[in-house]
Design an enzyme around this catalytic site. Sequence first.
Site, PDB file in Angstrom:
ATOM      1  N   ASP A  39       3.478  -6.060  -5.112  1.00  0.00           N
ATOM      2  CA  ASP A  39       1.129  -5.407  -4.048  1.00  0.00           C
ATOM      3  C   ASP A  39       1.046  -6.605  -3.536  1.00  0.00           C
ATOM      4  O   ASP A  39       1.922  -7.767  -3.281  1.00  0.00           O
ATOM      5  CB  ASP A  39       0.232  -5.686  -5.701  1.00  0.00           C
ATOM      6  CG  ASP A  39       0.426  -3.877  -6.333  1.00  0.00           C
ATOM      7  OD1 ASP A  39       0.452  -2.968  -5.597  1.00  0.00           O
ATOM      8  OD2 ASP A  39      -0.030  -3.811  -7.023  1.00  0.00           O
ATOM      9  N   LYS A  61      -2.654  -2.648  -0.317  1.00  0.00           N
ATOM     10  CA  LYS A  61      -3.353  -3.013  -1.554  1.00  0.00           C
ATOM     11  C   LYS A  61      -3.802  -3.959  -1.011  1.00  0.00           C
ATOM     12  O   LYS A  61      -3.974  -4.577  -1.874  1.00  0.00           O
ATOM     13  CB  LYS A  61      -3.146  -2.072  -2.372  1.00  0.00           C
ATOM     14  CG  LYS A  61      -3.034  -1.067  -3.029  1.00  0.00           C
ATOM     15  CD  LYS A  61      -3.708   0.109  -3.658  1.00  0.00           C
ATOM     16  CE  LYS A  61      -3.490   1.031  -4.087  1.00  0.00           C
ATOM     17  NZ  LYS A  61      -3.422   0.979  -5.113  1.00  0.00           N
ATOM     18  N   MET A 177     -13.521  -7.826  -8.719  1.00  0.00           N
ATOM     19  CA  MET A 177     -13.784  -6.660  -7.392  1.00  0.00           C
ATOM     20  C   MET A 177     -15.271  -6.575  -7.004  1.00  0.00           C
ATOM     21  O   MET A 177     -15.767  -4.969  -6.711  1.00  0.00           O
ATOM     22  CB  MET A 177     -13.299  -5.058  -7.491  1.00  0.00           C
ATOM     23  CG  MET A 177     -11.394  -5.081  -7.780  1.00  0.00           C
ATOM     24  SD  MET A 177     -11.092  -3.782  -7.369  1.00  0.00           S
ATOM     25  CE  MET A 177     -10.862  -3.307  -9.287  1.00  0.00           C
TER      26      MET A 177
HETATM   27  N1  SAH Z   1      -4.812  -6.579 -12.134  1.00  0.00           N
HETATM   28  C1  SAH Z   1      -5.303  -7.556 -12.345  1.00  0.00           C
HETATM   29  C2  SAH Z   1      -6.689  -6.359 -11.303  1.00  0.00           C
HETATM   30  C3  SAH Z   1      -6.596  -5.930  -9.825  1.00  0.00           C
HETATM   31  S1  SAH Z   1      -7.992  -5.457  -9.549  1.00  0.00           S
HETATM   32  C4  SAH Z   1      -5.231  -8.288 -12.637  1.00  0.00           C
HETATM   33  O1  SAH Z   1      -4.961  -7.679 -13.545  1.00  0.00           O
HETATM   34  O2  SAH Z   1      -5.489  -9.112 -12.853  1.00  0.00           O
HETATM   35  C5  SAH Z   1      -8.066  -6.877  -8.177  1.00  0.00           C
HETATM   36  C6  SAH Z   1      -9.432  -7.981  -8.146  1.00  0.00           C
HETATM   37  O3  SAH Z   1      -8.470  -8.777  -9.025  1.00  0.00           O
HETATM   38  C7  SAH Z   1      -9.646  -8.871  -7.137  1.00  0.00           C
HETATM   39  O4  SAH Z   1     -10.927  -7.989  -5.889  1.00  0.00           O
HETATM   40  C8  SAH Z   1     -10.226  -9.969  -7.136  1.00  0.00           C
HETATM   41  O5  SAH Z   1     -11.352  -9.434  -8.182  1.00  0.00           O
HETATM   42  C9  SAH Z   1      -9.526  -9.682  -8.861  1.00  0.00           C
HETATM   43  N2  SAH Z   1      -8.522 -10.805  -8.841  1.00  0.00           N
HETATM   44  C10 SAH Z   1      -6.823 -10.473  -8.698  1.00  0.00           C
HETATM   45  N3  SAH Z   1      -5.799 -11.278  -8.095  1.00  0.00           N
HETATM   46  C11 SAH Z   1      -6.897 -12.697  -8.123  1.00  0.00           C
HETATM   47  C12 SAH Z   1      -7.463 -14.307  -7.944  1.00  0.00           C
HETATM   48  N4  SAH Z   1      -6.023 -14.506  -7.752  1.00  0.00           N
HETATM   49  N5  SAH Z   1      -8.383 -15.266  -7.795  1.00  0.00           N
HETATM   50  C13 SAH Z   1      -9.424 -14.581  -7.797  1.00  0.00           C
HETATM   51  N6  SAH Z   1     -10.092 -12.775  -8.422  1.00  0.00           N
HETATM   52  C14 SAH Z   1      -8.584 -12.194  -8.100  1.00  0.00           C
END
Ligand code: SAH
Length: 513
Positions: A39, A61, A177
């Site tokens: 991803d 994505k 998000m």
């Molecule tokens: N499965 C992922 C989340 C996916 S949804 C997890 O467990 O983290 C995607 C959202 O995750 C983004 O819109 C943001 O809000 C958050 N996100 C993912 N990586 C991030 C990062 N390094 N810093 C800040 N927000 C992050």
Amino acid sequence: MSKNRKGKVYLVGAGPGDPALITVRGKYLLERAEVVVYDYLASPKLLTHVSKDAELIYAGKKGGVKHTHTQEEINQMLVDAAESGKTVVRLKGGDPFIFGRGGEEVEVLFDAGVDFEVVPGVTSATAAATYAGIPITHRDYTASVAFMTGHEDPTKPDSNIDWAKLATGAGTLVVYMGIKNLPIIVDNLVSHGRDPKTPVAVVRWASTPKQRTVVGTLETIIDIVREAGVRPPALIIVGEVVTLRKKIDWFEKRPLFGKRIVVTRTREQASELMAGLEEAGGNCVEYSTIKIEPVDSYEVLDGELDRLEEYHWILFTSLNAVKYFFERLYAKGMDARNMKGPCLAVVGKATGDLLQEYGVRADLLPEVFTGEGLAESLLDQGVEGRNVLIPRAEKAREILPETLRGAGAQVTVAPVYRNVSPEGKREQLRAELESGKVDMVTFTSSSTVRNFLSMVDAENDSDLKRLMHNVTIAAIGPITAKTVTDNGLTVDILPDVYTIPEMVHAVMEYYSM
Ligand code: SAH
């Protein structure tokens, strides 16, 4: 691949961004995967664990941006690969089962009768909080935390989010998000009873060198985020625990945090320097040595060496051109005496000096030490109808031969060596310097200086100075420093003791001043 072998899909959490935050199990599976579907949020550095023979598929994505593959396409890819007997890793940002559609993908696998396993990952909520210096729970502040998505339209009547309960129900709230909907989220929380003075942190690109954190309260955070221009991916952390950042912020406080450091190293050097700088928070990018190799075939040069006396000019545009030309000349049993016919021209002083070491002197040294400068000097001499030989790199700028041909010369280009550097690295380095993103360049030997310069491939001294204008230069010792200054640049950091650990220390001191 055996047709009877059963494939399997491993849903693997990639962790929040820092590639070191993947689990041991996740790394193990990546190393053994035959297909990896990854991803946008999974660190590209994780792909270095993947075997060379594995197939890599980018599933895209990125919030708001056109998806590279639809979810259905991704699901189908996973099923197809597993059914063809492959071991598949589906690498997903953070934890696969937290807002990652991991559940949906596994359901599809189950329905298709495909074997699967799921490996959890460090989710971005805990990573963002930790790396922003915010414990998401703390005995003195809160005993509960809720993860929620800010992606769904909170105004829709059939919202899955029970704002009335959530707003005051959990001590700490972490919203994934949520950047686009921030005003609606804040409004919902406050209108359902959360104190407007509640502290809020927004953390972007958590756990990476790009991490950025802004802090406010429910009252102020909308303006703060807008003014700071914070864009996704970011997390919103709401709750009293945010105040602890004042004491606990450790990641962004490291001495080299946010500094972009170019490390040029030769193949032999361990990455000790990079490790040291990164431990101190530096955002290092490595440009390793360009290797110079002979060309596969000397057919062109060999033919021309047999008729050297027909040439009016031989042009040497680099040190390597001189070196490889003479090696071939010697290999054919010839030597400097065979060079007495043609006039010799060099691009610059160093090339002329080297030529002299091979026993011949340059007849022409241009005023300006570039291909253009050389072309101009030759045009002044008149080149119409002249035979010109240019031994040079396999890939080089065409300006010199083209200009001379335009003026009526018969030009033969003979490739004598080639630069082997990782694909696109030169362009990348050049682009990084052009964009002013680089804070520092480190040199650990004179050859790293020369390598760097040949990779930058500046037109001339003033072009080099322009590119390096705001770049701090660290050299490991006086010899290396002299090579830097000999090339018209200035050394800013020189350790007292000429070792890598001392150099790291000196860099840290420089930035803590
Ligand atoms: N499965 C992922 C989340 C996916 S949804 C997890 O467990 O983290 C995607 C959202 O995750 C983004 O819109 C943001 O809000 C958050 N996100 C993912 N990586 C991030 C990062 N390094 N810093 C800040 N927000 C992050």
